[in-house]
Scaffold this motif. Structure first.
Motif, PDB file in Angstrom:
ATOM      1  N   LYS A 245     -11.513   4.006 -14.184  1.00 33.31           N
ATOM      2  CA  LYS A 245     -11.292   4.922 -13.070  1.00 33.31           C
ATOM      3  C   LYS A 245     -10.575   4.236 -11.913  1.00 33.31           C
ATOM      4  CE  LYS A 245     -14.826   8.493 -13.609  1.00 33.31           C
ATOM      5  NZ  LYS A 245     -15.903   9.230 -12.928  1.00 33.31           N
ATOM      6  N   VAL A 246     -10.925   2.994 -11.676  1.00 30.52           N
ATOM      7  CA  VAL A 246     -10.222   2.236 -10.626  1.00 30.52           C
ATOM      8  C   VAL A 246      -8.744   2.104 -10.983  1.00 30.52           C
ATOM      9  CG1 VAL A 246     -10.084   0.056  -9.380  1.00 30.52           C
ATOM     10  CG2 VAL A 246     -12.307   0.974 -10.028  1.00 30.52           C
ATOM     11  N   ALA A 247      -8.457   1.753 -12.243  1.00 29.20           N
ATOM     12  CA  ALA A 247      -7.075   1.602 -12.690  1.00 29.20           C
ATOM     13  C   ALA A 247      -6.321   2.919 -12.585  1.00 29.20           C
ATOM     14  CB  ALA A 247      -7.046   1.088 -14.131  1.00 29.20           C
ATOM     15  N   ALA A 248      -6.961   4.015 -12.968  1.00 26.38           N
ATOM     16  CA  ALA A 248      -6.309   5.327 -12.903  1.00 26.38           C
ATOM     17  C   ALA A 248      -5.984   5.706 -11.468  1.00 26.38           C
ATOM     18  CB  ALA A 248      -7.208   6.389 -13.545  1.00 26.38           C
ATOM     19  N   ARG A 249      -6.904   5.429 -10.542  1.00 22.08           N
ATOM     20  CA  ARG A 249      -6.654   5.756  -9.129  1.00 22.08           C
ATOM     21  C   ARG A 249      -5.550   4.901  -8.539  1.00 22.08           C
ATOM     22  NH1 ARG A 249     -12.344   6.370  -8.981  1.00 22.08           N
ATOM     23  NH2 ARG A 249     -12.648   4.240  -8.226  1.00 22.08           N
ATOM     24  N   ILE A 250      -5.461   3.657  -8.979  1.00 15.56           N
ATOM     25  CA  ILE A 250      -4.398   2.780  -8.466  1.00 15.56           C
ATOM     26  C   ILE A 250      -3.044   3.193  -9.039  1.00 15.56           C
ATOM     27  CG2 ILE A 250      -3.500   0.413  -8.562  1.00 15.56           C
ATOM     28  CD1 ILE A 250      -6.340  -0.595  -8.308  1.00 15.56           C
ATOM     29  N   TYR A 251      -3.028   3.526 -10.322  1.00 13.04           N
ATOM     30  CA  TYR A 251      -1.775   3.896 -10.987  1.00 13.04           C
ATOM     31  C   TYR A 251      -1.272   5.266 -10.534  1.00 13.04           C
ATOM     32  CZ  TYR A 251       1.126   5.715 -14.823  1.00 13.04           C
ATOM     33  OH  TYR A 251       2.132   6.302 -15.564  1.00 13.04           O
ATOM     34  N   ALA A 252      -2.165   6.249 -10.418  1.00 13.71           N
ATOM     35  CA  ALA A 252      -1.762   7.617 -10.056  1.00 13.71           C
ATOM     36  C   ALA A 252      -2.761   8.188  -9.051  1.00 13.71           C
ATOM     37  CB  ALA A 252      -1.696   8.503 -11.298  1.00 13.71           C
ATOM     38  N   PRO A 253      -2.643   7.816  -7.773  1.00 15.25           N
ATOM     39  CA  PRO A 253      -3.601   8.265  -6.750  1.00 15.25           C
ATOM     40  C   PRO A 253      -3.304   9.676  -6.251  1.00 15.25           C
ATOM     41  CG  PRO A 253      -1.969   6.825  -5.763  1.00 15.25           C
ATOM     42  CD  PRO A 253      -1.627   6.886  -7.234  1.00 15.25           C
ATOM     43  N   LEU A 254      -3.479  10.655  -7.114  1.00 15.92           N
ATOM     44  CA  LEU A 254      -3.064  12.016  -6.780  1.00 15.92           C
ATOM     45  C   LEU A 254      -4.204  12.919  -6.343  1.00 15.92           C
ATOM     46  CD1 LEU A 254      -0.501  12.767  -9.630  1.00 15.92           C
ATOM     47  CD2 LEU A 254      -0.064  11.933  -7.336  1.00 15.92           C
ATOM     48  N   GLY A 255      -5.463  12.478  -6.478  1.00 16.45           N
ATOM     49  CA  GLY A 255      -6.558  13.375  -6.164  1.00 16.45           C
ATOM     50  C   GLY A 255      -6.515  14.607  -7.046  1.00 16.45           C
ATOM     51  N   THR A 256      -6.746  15.784  -6.452  1.00 18.40           N
ATOM     52  CA  THR A 256      -6.772  17.021  -7.225  1.00 18.40           C
ATOM     53  C   THR A 256      -5.388  17.625  -7.414  1.00 18.40           C
ATOM     54  OG1 THR A 256      -7.322  18.224  -5.193  1.00 18.40           O
ATOM     55  CG2 THR A 256      -9.143  17.601  -6.636  1.00 18.40           C
ATOM     56  N   LEU A 257      -4.337  16.918  -7.024  1.00 15.19           N
ATOM     57  CA  LEU A 257      -2.997  17.355  -7.405  1.00 15.19           C
ATOM     58  C   LEU A 257      -2.798  17.184  -8.911  1.00 15.19           C
ATOM     59  CD1 LEU A 257      -0.775  15.909  -4.525  1.00 15.19           C
ATOM     60  CD2 LEU A 257      -1.170  18.314  -5.027  1.00 15.19           C
ATOM     61  N   MET A 258      -3.547  16.238  -9.490  1.00 12.93           N
ATOM     62  CA  MET A 258      -3.519  16.018 -10.931  1.00 12.93           C
ATOM     63  C   MET A 258      -4.577  16.902 -11.591  1.00 12.93           C
ATOM     64  SD  MET A 258      -4.494  12.554 -13.082  1.00 12.93           S
ATOM     65  CE  MET A 258      -3.301  11.538 -12.246  1.00 12.93           C
ATOM     66  N   PRO A 259      -4.272  17.585 -12.698  1.00 17.10           N
ATOM     67  CA  PRO A 259      -5.297  18.369 -13.388  1.00 17.10           C
ATOM     68  C   PRO A 259      -6.463  17.487 -13.819  1.00 17.10           C
ATOM     69  CG  PRO A 259      -3.103  18.867 -14.254  1.00 17.10           C
ATOM     70  CD  PRO A 259      -2.950  17.676 -13.355  1.00 17.10           C
TER      71      PRO A 259
END
Length: 534
Positions: A245-259
């Motif tokens: 989850k940390v890696a995903a947030r760093i790579y694509a920090p989109l919040g709820t813009l991402m499905p």
């Protein structure tokens, strides 16, 4: 029931299904359902097969995730020990027409006999009904799916054998992947992802007609497990999920813009590569690459540990702010949170008994002791059921004490409670942002500079891993913001981001990890309990 004639849904089942929808949509912030069109329509024998990580609430979640135009009735099973108890949940299970299953672990004397239950399930398939089986055979709070039992494949074999004279008879096995972001926390999010059905017929699968080849039965079970696992966020340990989850947030920090579905599958990709590197299973990589991935895991964990200690989120480190801007935003958020709490104070008074009742119920349950994986398994259902009963009681009391205005209060009380919860959520989220900014202000300039440098270095390494090893897009923010549709809880663009804040139906969230907490929920239990194979 007559063969080939689907069983109509009794009125009690329809009412209970509406009750489940109310419970789940109140307890969870967003329930995102993907690919519901994969579920075959009424009249086709169907076995729904979800993973089972949330005890009693998994079955209600499946029932509300199946469109009414697809299936009006679903036959569920549950362990026999849940039946006949003087509890509300036991009554619900029985009233919904659930079929009791006797488990060997609950009957160590060998007295478990499911002959009658199996016959009821087979008759339902003969009639073209849908039944729901949890092929893990157990419910537990664990980071990965348990090895599946062969029961589903053997049931398919029995159904085909019973209808061997009808070459057109088919059984649809529909894998379902359920991911709770934080299943036991109020107003968290849930993803229910239906997968492409596995279709078995008398004409095309004679090898499954009894006596079935057991190797083929195990093959079907293995395929089913792979499909279920492909849609959920799982890993051998909670640490792998946390790091992913940390890696995903760093790579694509989109919040709820991402499905939510894309967020779960993205995190899963990182979890897979982290766990496989630890096992040495990435044959296409050199040992140096594997060591680099393992070191990245350690560095991500250390970075997240420091963020937790400081009480800030990665997004605050990613977007540097001048200290005067931080102070200005703190003032705005403090004033706004106080205003929201003032507005929702009457509703907060009504909600307080609900929060207290749920907390006491959970605390009393946890006093019973037992392994942590069993204890946590029932936390969410206790919160949801006791909370809803408390809300119902409050509504009854308000209507009773305002009996002269009953036509008015019977409608306004539930609506007022709902809107109050919306304002409470907004107030908590705003105050959480205020405290995060305050903590950010306390971090020294040199320490903050070091954190940003570490984050920049981690971003480079995570992006290289995502693009070069996982084949993910180089511009994740543009890609993930454009995929998907109007999923519940998701925002699309700046206008939707602002408009959703004032939505009556649901509040705007900034990320999928958000819950009704004054702190950000990022940690998981310690991996100190046995795995499925022990």
């Amino acid at each position: 029931m007559a063969k080939g004639q689907p069983t109509p849904a009794p009125p009690a089942y329809t009412l209970i299904r509406l009750f489940f929808r109310l419970v789940l949509n109140s307890f969870y912030g967003s329930i995102v359902v993907e690919n519901a069109g994969y579920i075959p329509e009424t009249g086709k024998a169907c076995i729904l097969c979800p993973n089972h990580s949330n005890s009693v609430l998994d079955a209600p979640l499946v029932s509300v995730s199946v469109p009414m135009d697809r299936r009006k009735l679903i036959r569920f099973t549950a362990k026999a020990s849940l039946f006949g108890q003087k509890t509300f949940s036991s009554w619900l299970i029985q009233a919904a027409g659930t079929i009791p299953i006797q488990r060997r672990k609950d009957n160590p004397d060998g007295s478990a006999d499911n002959t009658e239950a199996m016959e009821s399930l087979m008759e339902a398939l003969d009639a073209g009904d849908a039944i729901c089986l949890f092929p893990e055979g157990i419910s537990r709070y664990h980071p990965e799916v348990a090895p599946l039992k062969t029961g589903v494949a053997r049931m398919v074999s029995d159904a085909l054998g019973r209808n061997r004279d009808d070459p057109d008879f088919e059984v649809y096995v529909v894998p379902c992947s359920i991911t709770y972001m934080h299943r036991q926390h109020f107003r968290s999010d849930v993803l229910v992802s239906w997968n492409k059905p596995m279709v078995f017929s008398v004409k095309n699968n004679p090898e499954l007609i009894g006596p079935a080849d057991f190797a083929r039965v195990r093959e079907v079970t293995r395929d089913l497990q792979e499909q279920i696992r492909a849609g959920i966020l799982e890993a051998p340990t909670w640490d792998h999920i946390r790091n992913a989850k940390v890696a995903a947030r760093i790579y694509a920090p989109l919040g709820t813009l991402m499905p939510l579905g894309e967020y779960v599958r993205l995190s899963r990709r990182f979890a897979d590569v982290f766990s496989n590197a630890g096992k040495g299973e990435l044959s296409n990589l050199t040992q140096a690459d594997k060591d680099s991935i393992l070191q990245l895991c350690k560095d991500l964990k250390a970075y997240q540990d420091e963020l937790v200690a400081l009480g800030v989120k990665d997004d605050r480190i990613r977007k540097p702010l001048p200290r005067l801007v931080i102070v200005y935003r703190m003032v705005i958020r403090l004033v706004w949170s106080l205003a929201l709490f003032a507005v929702c104070l009457p509703g907060l008074i009504l909600w307080t008994p609900v929060f207290i009742t749920s907390r006491v119920a959970v605390r009393n349950f946890m006093k019973k002791g037992g392994p942590v994986y069993d204890t946590w398994d029932d936390i969410s259902q206790h919160k949801a059921l006791y909370g809803l009963m408390s809300v119902f009681l409050i509504c009854v009391l308000v209507i009773f004490f305002t009996w002269r205005f009953t036509p008015f209060t019977v409608l306004i009380t539930p609506a007022f409670l709902w809107m109050s919860m919306r304002w409470i959520e907004d107030g908590v989220a705003t105050f959480r942002a205020f405290t995060a900014l305050y903590r950010l202000l306390l971090i020294g300039k040199s320490a903050l500079k070091n954190l940003r440098e570490r984050r920049s270095e981690l971003h480079s390494r995570v992006t290289n891993l995502a693009v070069d090893t996982l084949g993910l897009p180089e511009d994740p923010e543009k890609y993930f913001a454009s995929v998907g549709g109007k999923e519940k809880g998701r925002v699309r663009g700046n206008w939707d981001h602002v408009f959703r804040y004032f939505s009556v139906k649901r509040r705007r969230k900034r990320d999928w990890n958000e819950t009704l907490r004054l702190y950000d929920k990022v940690d998981y239990p310690i991996d100190d309990y046995p795995h499925a194979d022990t």
